[in-house]
Design a protein around this motif. Structure first.
Motif, PDB file in Angstrom:
ATOM      1  N   TRP A   1       6.550   2.455   4.137  1.00  0.00           N
ATOM      2  CA  TRP A   1       5.583   1.367   4.261  1.00  0.00           C
ATOM      3  C   TRP A   1       5.094   0.894   2.909  1.00  0.00           C
ATOM      4  O   TRP A   1       4.944  -0.288   2.668  1.00  0.00           O
ATOM      5  N   TYR A   2       4.821   1.886   2.034  1.00  0.00           N
ATOM      6  CA  TYR A   2       4.362   1.505   0.701  1.00  0.00           C
ATOM      7  C   TYR A   2       5.398   0.583   0.046  1.00  0.00           C
ATOM      8  O   TYR A   2       5.060  -0.444  -0.532  1.00  0.00           O
ATOM      9  N   LEU A   3       6.679   0.973   0.156  1.00  0.00           N
ATOM     10  CA  LEU A   3       7.743   0.167  -0.465  1.00  0.00           C
ATOM     11  C   LEU A   3       7.738  -1.259   0.064  1.00  0.00           C
ATOM     12  O   LEU A   3       7.912  -2.216  -0.685  1.00  0.00           O
ATOM     13  N   TRP A   4       7.528  -1.399   1.382  1.00  0.00           N
ATOM     14  CA  TRP A   4       7.515  -2.741   1.973  1.00  0.00           C
ATOM     15  C   TRP A   4       6.315  -3.544   1.507  1.00  0.00           C
ATOM     16  O   TRP A   4       6.422  -4.753   1.273  1.00  0.00           O
ATOM     17  N   ILE A   5       5.157  -2.853   1.350  1.00  0.00           N
ATOM     18  CA  ILE A   5       3.968  -3.559   0.839  1.00  0.00           C
ATOM     19  C   ILE A   5       4.254  -4.025  -0.593  1.00  0.00           C
ATOM     20  O   ILE A   5       3.986  -5.171  -0.977  1.00  0.00           O
ATOM     21  N   GLN A   6       4.859  -3.125  -1.372  1.00  0.00           N
ATOM     22  CA  GLN A   6       5.179  -3.472  -2.757  1.00  0.00           C
ATOM     23  C   GLN A   6       6.150  -4.655  -2.807  1.00  0.00           C
ATOM     24  O   GLN A   6       5.999  -5.578  -3.604  1.00  0.00           O
ATOM     25  N   ARG A   7       7.165  -4.636  -1.942  1.00  0.00           N
ATOM     26  CA  ARG A   7       8.130  -5.743  -1.901  1.00  0.00           C
ATOM     27  C   ARG A   7       7.418  -7.063  -1.606  1.00  0.00           C
ATOM     28  O   ARG A   7       7.697  -8.079  -2.235  1.00  0.00           O
ATOM     29  N   ALA A   8       6.487  -7.024  -0.646  1.00  0.00           N
ATOM     30  CA  ALA A   8       5.768  -8.254  -0.272  1.00  0.00           C
ATOM     31  C   ALA A   8       4.929  -8.751  -1.449  1.00  0.00           C
ATOM     32  O   ALA A   8       4.957  -9.940  -1.794  1.00  0.00           O
ATOM     33  N   VAL A   9       4.198  -7.817  -2.092  1.00  0.00           N
ATOM     34  CA  VAL A   9       3.323  -8.210  -3.207  1.00  0.00           C
ATOM     35  C   VAL A   9       4.167  -8.768  -4.363  1.00  0.00           C
ATOM     36  O   VAL A   9       3.840  -9.811  -4.957  1.00  0.00           O
TER      37      VAL A   9
ATOM     38  N   ARG B   1       9.727   6.822  -1.284  1.00  0.00           N
ATOM     39  CA  ARG B   1       9.734   6.445   0.143  1.00  0.00           C
ATOM     40  C   ARG B   1       8.599   7.073   0.931  1.00  0.00           C
ATOM     41  O   ARG B   1       8.355   6.692   2.071  1.00  0.00           O
ATOM     42  N   THR B   2       7.943   8.062   0.313  1.00  0.00           N
ATOM     43  CA  THR B   2       6.898   8.779   1.052  1.00  0.00           C
ATOM     44  C   THR B   2       5.486   8.467   0.526  1.00  0.00           C
ATOM     45  O   THR B   2       4.512   9.038   1.024  1.00  0.00           O
ATOM     46  N   ILE B   3       5.371   7.567  -0.465  1.00  0.00           N
ATOM     47  CA  ILE B   3       4.042   7.242  -1.016  1.00  0.00           C
ATOM     48  C   ILE B   3       3.139   6.776   0.135  1.00  0.00           C
ATOM     49  O   ILE B   3       3.563   5.981   0.974  1.00  0.00           O
ATOM     50  N   GLY B   4       1.905   7.302   0.150  1.00  0.00           N
ATOM     51  CA  GLY B   4       0.964   6.879   1.198  1.00  0.00           C
ATOM     52  C   GLY B   4       0.955   7.789   2.404  1.00  0.00           C
ATOM     53  O   GLY B   4       0.068   7.692   3.245  1.00  0.00           O
ATOM     54  N   ASN B   5       1.954   8.704   2.498  1.00  0.00           N
ATOM     55  CA  ASN B   5       1.971   9.677   3.601  1.00  0.00           C
ATOM     56  C   ASN B   5       0.732  10.572   3.505  1.00  0.00           C
ATOM     57  O   ASN B   5       0.350  10.921   2.393  1.00  0.00           O
TER      58      ASN B   5
END
Ligand code: HEM
Length: 221
Positions: A59-67, A48-52
């Motif tokens: 946010w990373y998780l949401w980007i991954q979900r979209a991709v 949940r903290t990737i990219g912090n």
């Protein structure tokens, strides 16, 4: 073959490749469950903290979900268009299906794909939203996995096992087909590439399988 069909096969191969990469990393991450509750929950928190600090939490998780969603849709869409084209190219359906119709993996691609899709929906309700999981607290990843696959919920384990075996078949055939599309294959390399596709699919589906089986049979926790 029409040139556009090669383009569609490229889309299938590229989206499939991305999904395989995700599966491999996801499988490796899941194996942390054998290290213990603290390590696994720490790993789930870290996701949940990737990219912090550049990206806010999740946010990373949401980007991954979209991709991943785009990749899955592209994969299914290109498969559907290619199937319809192949049917049209054969104006009369076989009266008697020929006995030899390729490997088991090749024949199960479509139904295997549908079951894998149903699995993904269940999996999100199970381990992401926790709607169908005994543990609703989303910070408790270790508890969610260990209670999910408890011996009393053997049917959940059975469904995961079925899905992982189908994913294995799907991967073996998909990887092999992708290598043909990308032109890596030739008569001399065929055997080696077939073996490589088999090894990758066994490693991925086997690596996934040992988690639910390990929990159900008491090897975790
Ligand atoms: C035995 C097999 C599997 C186990 C034990 C497992 C476990 C998990 C867990 C615990 C999470 C939640 C991680 C977290 O947010 O803390 C998760 C997320 C996810 N899993 Fe699996 N998984 C398995 C197989 C698969 C397979 C085969 C796929 C794809 C076909 C898959 C796709 C996903 C996706 C897309 C997410 C992320 C959902 C999100 O965006 O939050 N998993 N998995």
């Amino acid at each position: 073959m029409r040139r556009a069909s090669v383009g569609l096969k490229m889309i299938m191969a590229a989206s499939g490749g991305l999904l395989v990469a995700f599966l491999f990393v996801h499988m490796l991450g899941n194996l942390k469950i054998f290290v213990g509750a603290e390590a696994f929950d720490h790993y789930a928190h870290w996701l949940r903290t990737i990219g912090n600090p550049v990206l806010p939490n999740e946010w990373y998780l949401w980007i991954q979900r979209a991709v991943l969603t785009v990749a899955v849709v592209a994969h299914i869409w290109s498969a559907a268009v290619l199937t319809i084209r192949a049917r049209k190219a054969r104006p009369v359906r076989y009266a008697h299906r020929p006995k030899v119709r390729g490997s088991y993996a090749a024949r199960t691609m479509r139904w295997g794909g549908v079951i894998v899709l149903l699995f993904i929906i269940w999996h999100i309700l199970d381990l992401t939203t926790r709607t169908v999981n005994p543990v609703s607290d989303t910070t408790q990843a270790y508890a969610a996995v260990t209670q999910d696959f408890a011996p009393s919920r053997w049917w959940v384990t059975a469904f995961y096992v079925l899905a992982m075996v189908l994913i294995g078949f799907h991967l073996r055939h998909g990887l092999w087909s992708a290598l043909q599309t990308l032109g890596v294959s030739n008569a001399r390399r065929q055997r080696a590439l077939k073996a490589a596709a088999l090894v990758v699919s066994v490693v991925i589906s086997g690596g996934f399988l040992i988690v639910p089986l390990g929990v159900t049979f008491g090897l975790v926790g």
